[in-house]
Scaffold this motif. Structure first.
Motif, PDB file in Angstrom:
ATOM      1  N   PRO A  63       0.805  -1.227   0.000  1.00  0.00           N
ATOM      2  CA  PRO A  63       0.000   0.000   0.000  1.00  0.00           C
ATOM      3  C   PRO A  63       0.839   1.279   0.000  1.00  0.00           C
ATOM      4  N   ASP A  64       2.097   1.195   0.451  1.00  0.00           N
ATOM      5  CA  ASP A  64       2.947   2.390   0.510  1.00  0.00           C
ATOM      6  C   ASP A  64       3.760   2.593  -0.760  1.00  0.00           C
ATOM      7  N   GLY A  65       3.629   1.670  -1.725  1.00  0.00           N
ATOM      8  CA  GLY A  65       4.320   1.823  -3.001  1.00  0.00           C
ATOM      9  C   GLY A  65       5.832   1.711  -2.912  1.00  0.00           C
ATOM     10  N   ASN A  66       6.351   0.856  -2.052  1.00  0.00           N
ATOM     11  CA  ASN A  66       7.795   0.669  -1.930  1.00  0.00           C
ATOM     12  C   ASN A  66       8.354  -0.027  -3.177  1.00  0.00           C
ATOM     13  N   TYR A  96      19.126  -1.543   4.718  1.00  0.00           N
ATOM     14  CA  TYR A  96      17.952  -0.797   4.266  1.00  0.00           C
ATOM     15  C   TYR A  96      17.129  -0.453   5.497  1.00  0.00           C
ATOM     16  N   SER A  97      16.181   0.452   5.347  1.00  0.00           N
ATOM     17  CA  SER A  97      15.272   0.787   6.442  1.00  0.00           C
ATOM     18  C   SER A  97      14.016  -0.063   6.304  1.00  0.00           C
ATOM     19  N   GLY A  98      13.649  -0.765   7.376  1.00  0.00           N
ATOM     20  CA  GLY A  98      12.604  -1.786   7.310  1.00  0.00           C
ATOM     21  C   GLY A  98      11.303  -1.366   6.671  1.00  0.00           C
ATOM     22  N   GLU A  99      10.743  -0.227   7.127  1.00  0.00           N
ATOM     23  CA  GLU A  99       9.410   0.151   6.663  1.00  0.00           C
ATOM     24  C   GLU A  99       9.393   0.684   5.243  1.00  0.00           C
ATOM     25  N   SER A 100      10.544   1.147   4.741  1.00  0.00           N
ATOM     26  CA  SER A 100      10.596   1.685   3.381  1.00  0.00           C
ATOM     27  C   SER A 100      11.338   0.766   2.408  1.00  0.00           C
ATOM     28  N   GLY A 101      12.108  -0.177   2.926  1.00  0.00           N
ATOM     29  CA  GLY A 101      12.891  -1.049   2.069  1.00  0.00           C
ATOM     30  C   GLY A 101      12.187  -2.329   1.674  1.00  0.00           C
ATOM     31  N   LEU A 102      11.054  -2.628   2.338  1.00  0.00           N
ATOM     32  CA  LEU A 102      10.306  -3.849   2.052  1.00  0.00           C
ATOM     33  C   LEU A 102       8.814  -3.542   1.988  1.00  0.00           C
ATOM     34  N   THR A 103       8.069  -4.436   1.358  1.00  0.00           N
ATOM     35  CA  THR A 103       6.617  -4.334   1.340  1.00  0.00           C
ATOM     36  C   THR A 103       6.042  -5.280   2.395  1.00  0.00           C
ATOM     37  N   TYR A 104       4.750  -5.184   2.648  1.00  0.00           N
ATOM     38  CA  TYR A 104       4.139  -6.119   3.588  1.00  0.00           C
ATOM     39  C   TYR A 104       4.308  -7.562   3.100  1.00  0.00           C
ATOM     40  N   PHE A 105       4.247  -7.739   1.780  1.00  0.00           N
ATOM     41  CA  PHE A 105       4.357  -9.087   1.217  1.00  0.00           C
ATOM     42  C   PHE A 105       5.737  -9.691   1.503  1.00  0.00           C
ATOM     43  N   THR A 106       6.799  -8.930   1.218  1.00  0.00           N
ATOM     44  CA  THR A 106       8.139  -9.470   1.462  1.00  0.00           C
ATOM     45  C   THR A 106       8.474  -9.522   2.945  1.00  0.00           C
ATOM     46  N   GLN A 107       7.877  -8.642   3.749  1.00  0.00           N
ATOM     47  CA  GLN A 107       8.058  -8.753   5.195  1.00  0.00           C
ATOM     48  C   GLN A 107       7.536 -10.102   5.690  1.00  0.00           C
ATOM     49  N   LEU A 108       6.420 -10.560   5.107  1.00  0.00           N
ATOM     50  CA  LEU A 108       5.815 -11.814   5.557  1.00  0.00           C
ATOM     51  C   LEU A 108       6.419 -13.035   4.870  1.00  0.00           C
ATOM     52  N   PHE A 109       6.568 -12.984   3.541  1.00  0.00           N
ATOM     53  CA  PHE A 109       6.926 -14.179   2.782  1.00  0.00           C
ATOM     54  C   PHE A 109       8.417 -14.310   2.472  1.00  0.00           C
ATOM     55  N   VAL A 110       9.191 -13.345   2.914  1.00  0.00           N
ATOM     56  CA  VAL A 110      10.644 -13.504   2.898  1.00  0.00           C
ATOM     57  C   VAL A 110      11.166 -13.401   4.325  1.00  0.00           C
ATOM     58  N   ILE A 111      10.955 -12.243   4.948  1.00  0.00           N
ATOM     59  CA  ILE A 111      11.564 -11.982   6.257  1.00  0.00           C
ATOM     60  C   ILE A 111      11.011 -12.909   7.341  1.00  0.00           C
ATOM     61  N   PHE A 141      -2.929  -4.484   7.733  1.00  0.00           N
ATOM     62  CA  PHE A 141      -2.357  -4.366   6.393  1.00  0.00           C
ATOM     63  C   PHE A 141      -2.685  -3.023   5.748  1.00  0.00           C
ATOM     64  N   GLU A 142      -3.072  -2.048   6.541  1.00  0.00           N
ATOM     65  CA  GLU A 142      -3.350  -0.723   6.008  1.00  0.00           C
ATOM     66  C   GLU A 142      -2.037   0.009   5.747  1.00  0.00           C
ATOM     67  N   GLY A 143      -2.099   1.033   4.878  1.00  0.00           N
ATOM     68  CA  GLY A 143      -0.908   1.821   4.567  1.00  0.00           C
ATOM     69  C   GLY A 143      -0.560   2.778   5.683  1.00  0.00           C
ATOM     70  N   GLY A 190       1.058  20.610  15.547  1.00  0.00           N
ATOM     71  CA  GLY A 190       0.056  20.908  14.531  1.00  0.00           C
ATOM     72  C   GLY A 190       0.452  20.487  13.136  1.00  0.00           C
ATOM     73  N   GLN A 191       1.556  19.746  13.009  1.00  0.00           N
ATOM     74  CA  GLN A 191       2.001  19.285  11.703  1.00  0.00           C
ATOM     75  C   GLN A 191       1.405  17.915  11.379  1.00  0.00           C
ATOM     76  N   THR A 192       1.341  17.590  10.094  1.00  0.00           N
ATOM     77  CA  THR A 192       0.850  16.281   9.654  1.00  0.00           C
ATOM     78  C   THR A 192       2.042  15.344   9.455  1.00  0.00           C
ATOM     79  N   GLN A 193       1.913  14.139   9.977  1.00  0.00           N
ATOM     80  CA  GLN A 193       2.996  13.150   9.849  1.00  0.00           C
ATOM     81  C   GLN A 193       2.413  11.815   9.410  1.00  0.00           C
ATOM     82  N   LEU A 194       3.116  11.141   8.507  1.00  0.00           N
ATOM     83  CA  LEU A 194       2.711   9.807   8.055  1.00  0.00           C
ATOM     84  C   LEU A 194       3.503   8.762   8.830  1.00  0.00           C
ATOM     85  N   VAL A 195       2.800   7.855   9.501  1.00  0.00           N
ATOM     86  CA  VAL A 195       3.429   6.847  10.358  1.00  0.00           C
ATOM     87  C   VAL A 195       3.210   5.469   9.747  1.00  0.00           C
ATOM     88  N   SER A 196       4.299   4.762   9.472  1.00  0.00           N
ATOM     89  CA  SER A 196       4.207   3.409   8.919  1.00  0.00           C
ATOM     90  C   SER A 196       3.638   2.458   9.954  1.00  0.00           C
TER      91      SER A 196
END
Length: 568
Positions: free
Chosen positions: A93-96, A120-135, A200-202, A211-217
């Motif tokens: 969902p994050d388009g890694n 690599y950095s975990g949340e940006s270097g892999l997708t949910y799929f590879t986190q589960l089916f590789v890592i 499994f949400e993005g 007051g700033q907007t931040q995206l949290v993996s």
């Protein structure tokens, strides 16, 4: 008593108390005795049937190793394909994007050998799929591989004379279904209750206090963290590993995760005693390892809680210790304990940055990995110690004029050659790699600059960063001094080969020794037999290990961590 110190003491006591019944249970599982987990038998039979495996077929040590190596070769290809195509696979969902071939090689090798060195950095270097089916998949399989190898060694040690050491596939499956999976479910439940995400949400959009907007993996974190710790894998779902507030939200989760890292390696030593019916020998080994572990804890806790003398000179109070690179919610003592727990095993996860610890703390972290025999990874910790037992038996036998024997089997030239090669391989990989990197850094700066630069710190600490990287790779640990810019062709490929050599050559040697000794004629113990289950023999083994480590690594530390300590 200081509450931080009390928390450390309680964790250590809890580990010691629980390791005994768990060790007894593991021995029963591998011996095929009745246990509470027998309800898993239908699942195991299905796995054997689908895989076309006869779990009752005995293997000699060569067949055992062949199965082990073929399995790992298959999963290496699997991982490379998925990592290099992950952006086109589901659950992204994050388009890694895809990993580059050199990074995928390093990542795949790293997780395949139970190291989890991450360039690599975990949340940006892999997708949910590879986190589960590789890592996550690799974290179960590689941990179970180490446990299966030790089960084979235990079977060979227990028999008076045998040509076989069990069935690799059976030990592999039992390790997953009876040990790793049940414990992972318990730890995962605790993490979810404490706030670790599982979905499994993005990325989640939040408003900060400013007051700033931040995206949290987020993602299926609670499914992956338990096995990363229990299997002494250590790969962080997030880039900053278990210092991330979603991966390790509270002090309770910190205790549970820290406990998870060490409990199976400790239990496996006791399982050896129960399996071979030589509890006294297991207690001796356990005592030596526990002593070395406690020495490391005392040094690092005192160093980190004592603070940095440079800051003292500035007149700034350090009531909470040296807090650079540490989480305030956890504190200096808990971070110091974790730094020893994660390096006496092949875990490598961190709840604070090792690059920011005091020089002597960094030295202890590296020494734990350079010695590589104190508890270690699940299964392989004792196997590394086993190498030094063989060497100690041979030396002790010569010293007292007795024929070198271990468990009723003569230790001869062939076993000694293998043990010596395995013992010397570790420092060769580490020091050879550091020598190469220092040579390139000193003589080809344009090559280094072209790679994006390696070192963020000069002088002694810069050498420590390079020494730590190869130490971590060779010990299959995976932690790092993160001042090193390591996602380059040079570091990805050289540490990748250090990972392969540091994992498989020792396992091959150790299983070969066990198989060779198992096939020899059993000699009953007599008054002339060298006892290997005494305190004296334990001290002798410790001395041999310490001398080998000191001769190998003291010069490197004299130029890095020790020099930095005296420069403060």
């Amino acid at each position: 008593m200081n509450t931080e110190i009390l928390g450390i003491a309680l964790q250590i006591v809890l580990l010691i108390v629980i390791s005994y019944p768990l060790g007894k249970y593991i021995a029963k599982v591998y011996k095929g005795e009745k246990t509470w987990s027998d309800f898993m038998k239908p699942v195991e039979r299905l796995i054997y049937k689908v895989a076309g495996v006869n779990p009752e077929e005995e293997m000699n040590w060569k067949q055992f190793l062949k199965a082990l190596l073929i399995l790992n070769a298959f999963w290496f290809v699997w991982g490379m394909v998925l990592l290099c195509t992950q952006q086109w696979l589901p659950l992204n969902p994050d388009g890694n994007v895809n990993q580059t071939p050199d990074l995928a090689f390093n990542t795949c090798i790293s997780f395949m050998v139970n190291c989890n060195l991450q360039h690599y950095s975990g949340e940006s270097g892999l997708t949910y799929f590879t986190q589960l089916f590789v890592i996550m998949l690799f974290q179960f399989i590689t941990a179970a591989t180490g446990m299966a190898a030790m089960a084979g060694v235990m079977k060979g040690m227990a028999a008076k004379s045998t040509k076989t050491i069990g069935n690799f596939w059976k030990f592999l499956v039992l390790s997953c279904t009876r040990v790793l999976l049940p414990l992972s479910l318990v730890v995962g439940f605790i993490l979810i209750v404490q706030g670790t995400p599982m979905g499994f949400e993005g990325k989640m959009e939040v408003q900060t206090m400013e007051g700033q907007t931040q995206l949290v993996s987020q993602g299926p974190t609670a499914a992956i963290v338990p096995i990363k710790q229990l299997g002494t894998n250590g790969g962080g779902y997030f880039g900053c590993n278990s210092s991330h507030p979603l991966e390790n939200p509270t002090y309770l989760t910190d205790i549970v995760e820290c406990w998870s890292i060490l409990i199976i390696p400790m239990a496996m030593i006791l399982a050896l005693g129960f399996y071979t019916k030589r509890r006294k020998m297991a207690y001796s080994i356990y005592g030596v390892m526990l002593f070395a572990f406690l020495v490391g804890v005392c040094i690092n806790v005192s160093q980190e809680m004592g603070g940095n003398p440079r800051i003292d000179e500035m007149g700034i109070a350090q009531d909470n210790g040296a807090m650079e690179g540490k989480e305030v919610r956890l504190g200096a003592a808990a971070t110091a304990l974790w730094s020893i727990v994660t390096t006496v095993t092949s875990n490598g996860s961190v709840n604070g940055m090792h690059d920011s610890t005091m020089p002597l703390s960094g030295m202890m972290e590296m020494l734990n990995m350079q010695i590589n025999t104190w508890f270690g990874g699940v299964g392989v910790g004792f196997m590394n110690y086993y190498t030094f037992i063989i060497i100690t038996v041979f030396i002790s036998g010569l010293m007292v004029g007795r024929t070198p024997e271990f468990l009723g089997k003569k230790v001869e030239a062939r076993e000694m050659k293998i043990a010596t090669i395995v013992a010397l391989l570790h420092p060769l990989i580490i020091l050879g790699g550091v020598a190469l990197s220092c040579f390139l850094f000193a003589h080809y700066p344009e090559f280094v600059a072209g790679e994006g630069g390696w070192l963020n710190n000069p002088s002694f600490h810069g050498l420590s960063e390079q020494l730590y990287e190869y130490t971590s790779a060779a010990a299959n640990n995976g932690s790092g001094f993160e001042g090193l810019g390591d996602n380059t062709y040079f570091w990805n490929y050289t540490t990748g080969w250090a990972l392969i050599l540091g994992r498989f050559l020792p396992i091959v040697g150790q299983v070969a020794i066990a198989g060779l000794l198992a096939g020899k004629k059993y000699i009953p113990e007599s008054a002339g037999t060298l006892k290997t289950d005494t305190v004296t023999f334990g001290v002798m083994t410790f001395a041999v290990i310490f001398i080998v480590a000191a001769l190998s690594f003291f010069p490197a530390h004299a130029l890095s961590t020790i020099a930095e300590h005296f420069s403060l």
